[in-house]
Write an enzyme that holds these catalytic residues in place. Sequence first.
Site, mmCIF file in Angstrom:
data_model
loop_
_atom_site.group_PDB
_atom_site.id
_atom_site.type_symbol
_atom_site.label_atom_id
_atom_site.label_comp_id
_atom_site.label_asym_id
_atom_site.label_seq_id
_atom_site.Cartn_x
_atom_site.Cartn_y
_atom_site.Cartn_z
ATOM 1 N N GLY A 26 1.592 -3.172 -3.321
ATOM 2 C CA GLY A 26 2.062 -2.620 -2.054
ATOM 3 C C GLY A 26 3.012 -3.564 -1.346
ATOM 4 O O GLY A 26 3.303 -4.672 -1.818
ATOM 5 N N ASP A 80 -5.127 -8.453 -1.695
ATOM 6 C CA ASP A 80 -4.553 -7.098 -1.754
ATOM 7 C C ASP A 80 -4.388 -6.538 -0.347
ATOM 8 O O ASP A 80 -5.026 -7.015 0.606
ATOM 9 C CB ASP A 80 -5.496 -6.189 -2.573
ATOM 10 N N GLY A 81 -3.578 -5.517 -0.217
ATOM 11 C CA GLY A 81 -3.386 -4.834 1.063
ATOM 12 C C GLY A 81 -4.436 -3.757 1.271
ATOM 13 O O GLY A 81 -5.347 -3.583 0.464
ATOM 14 N N GLY A 94 -5.353 2.671 -1.635
ATOM 15 C CA GLY A 94 -4.844 3.630 -2.605
ATOM 16 C C GLY A 94 -3.597 4.357 -2.155
ATOM 17 O O GLY A 94 -3.125 5.259 -2.857
ATOM 18 N N GLY A 95 -3.052 3.941 -0.998
ATOM 19 C CA GLY A 95 -1.809 4.558 -0.535
ATOM 20 C C GLY A 95 -0.707 4.446 -1.586
ATOM 21 O O GLY A 95 0.141 5.326 -1.718
ATOM 22 N N GLY A 96 -0.760 3.369 -2.361
ATOM 23 C CA GLY A 96 0.233 3.174 -3.423
ATOM 24 C C GLY A 96 -0.234 3.734 -4.762
ATOM 25 O O GLY A 96 0.464 3.600 -5.760
ATOM 26 N N GLU A 102 -7.185 -1.657 -8.620
ATOM 27 C CA GLU A 102 -7.482 -2.558 -7.488
ATOM 28 C C GLU A 102 -8.992 -2.745 -7.333
ATOM 29 O O GLU A 102 -9.468 -3.850 -7.060
ATOM 30 C CB GLU A 102 -6.894 -1.975 -6.194
ATOM 31 N N LYS A 120 -3.219 -1.432 10.654
ATOM 32 C CA LYS A 120 -4.242 -0.985 9.705
ATOM 33 C C LYS A 120 -5.650 -1.028 10.302
ATOM 34 O O LYS A 120 -6.588 -0.496 9.730
ATOM 35 C CB LYS A 120 -4.211 -1.876 8.447
HETATM 36 C C1 5RP Z 1 -2.039 0.479 -3.066
HETATM 37 C C2 5RP Z 1 -2.823 0.018 -1.902
HETATM 38 C C3 5RP Z 1 -2.121 -0.800 -0.886
HETATM 39 O O1 5RP Z 1 -2.747 -2.021 -0.788
HETATM 40 C C4 5RP Z 1 -2.146 -0.086 0.426
HETATM 41 O O2 5RP Z 1 -1.582 1.197 0.257
HETATM 42 C C5 5RP Z 1 -1.378 -0.846 1.512
HETATM 43 O O3 5RP Z 1 -0.023 -0.821 1.215
HETATM 44 P P1 5RP Z 1 1.049 -1.568 2.098
HETATM 45 O O4 5RP Z 1 0.765 -3.015 2.018
HETATM 46 O O5 5RP Z 1 2.366 -1.180 1.461
HETATM 47 O O6 5RP Z 1 0.944 -1.035 3.511
HETATM 48 O O7 5RP Z 1 -3.995 0.262 -1.759
HETATM 49 O O8 5RP Z 1 -2.785 1.330 -3.877
#
Ligand code: 5RP
Length: 224
Positions: A26, A80-81, A94-96, A102, A120
């Site tokens: 992400g 991780d994000g 899971g937005g990405g 993950e 967030k």
């Molecule tokens: C990807 C994720 C990312 O960590 C989540 O979507 C946050 O993304 P970003 O840092 O672009 O805001 O879970 O599957």
Amino acid sequence: MNEKKQVGEKAVEYVKDGMVVGLGTGSTAYYFISKLGELVQQGLSIRGVPTSMQTEQLAKELGIPLVSFNEIEKIDVAVDGADEVDSELNLIKGGGGALLREKIIAASAKTFIIIADSHKNVDTLGAFPLPIEVVPYGFEMTIKHIQNLGGRTKLRQYQGNSFLTDNGNFILDTSFQEIKQPKELEKDLNLIPGVVENGLFVGMADAVITIMDNCIITQVRKEL
Ligand code: 5RP
């Protein structure tokens, strides 16, 4: 300054020489990985385990050595994000679309650190539609089971087609409004045949690095 960059770069403080590092996916993880790449160029010796093909590509471009699961006993730290973080450090991810890899990496990490900009942080999870990874076979039936749990599903699209994860599965972005009992929902969803994994990460994050009142703060569940 860009909040994602601030928290991403802060997280490299938890990476020490010789560690195996889980590399998130992400736009926030991007800053963590980029900073890590700089440190590797300066002589830091680490090995990375990427959570997605996109991150694998980035790590290779930056010269970060990668390692596969059969070569390691454990992951020392994973960073991780997240899409949402509540006050108990439970997450929606899971937005990405990388939630399965993950979660596998987070569950294998001695320390799992989340980097999250101020947007967030939420009181209750659920405003962000929960990503659920499902196998394409019979997904119309899987959707009905998810709807029976109160979810409103939307099959994720990408460039006019169903979005496919790195594992060849679909993502259902599912609105539950407020998720009052994330632990129960996480388990109930995973009991549905056809559901591979969902983006609720309950009790997994050891620390969350975020921004509050323009300051970087680190909330911890356990001593790091
Ligand atoms: C990807 C994720 C990312 O960590 C989540 O979507 C946050 O993304 P970003 O840092 O672009 O805001 O879970 O599957």
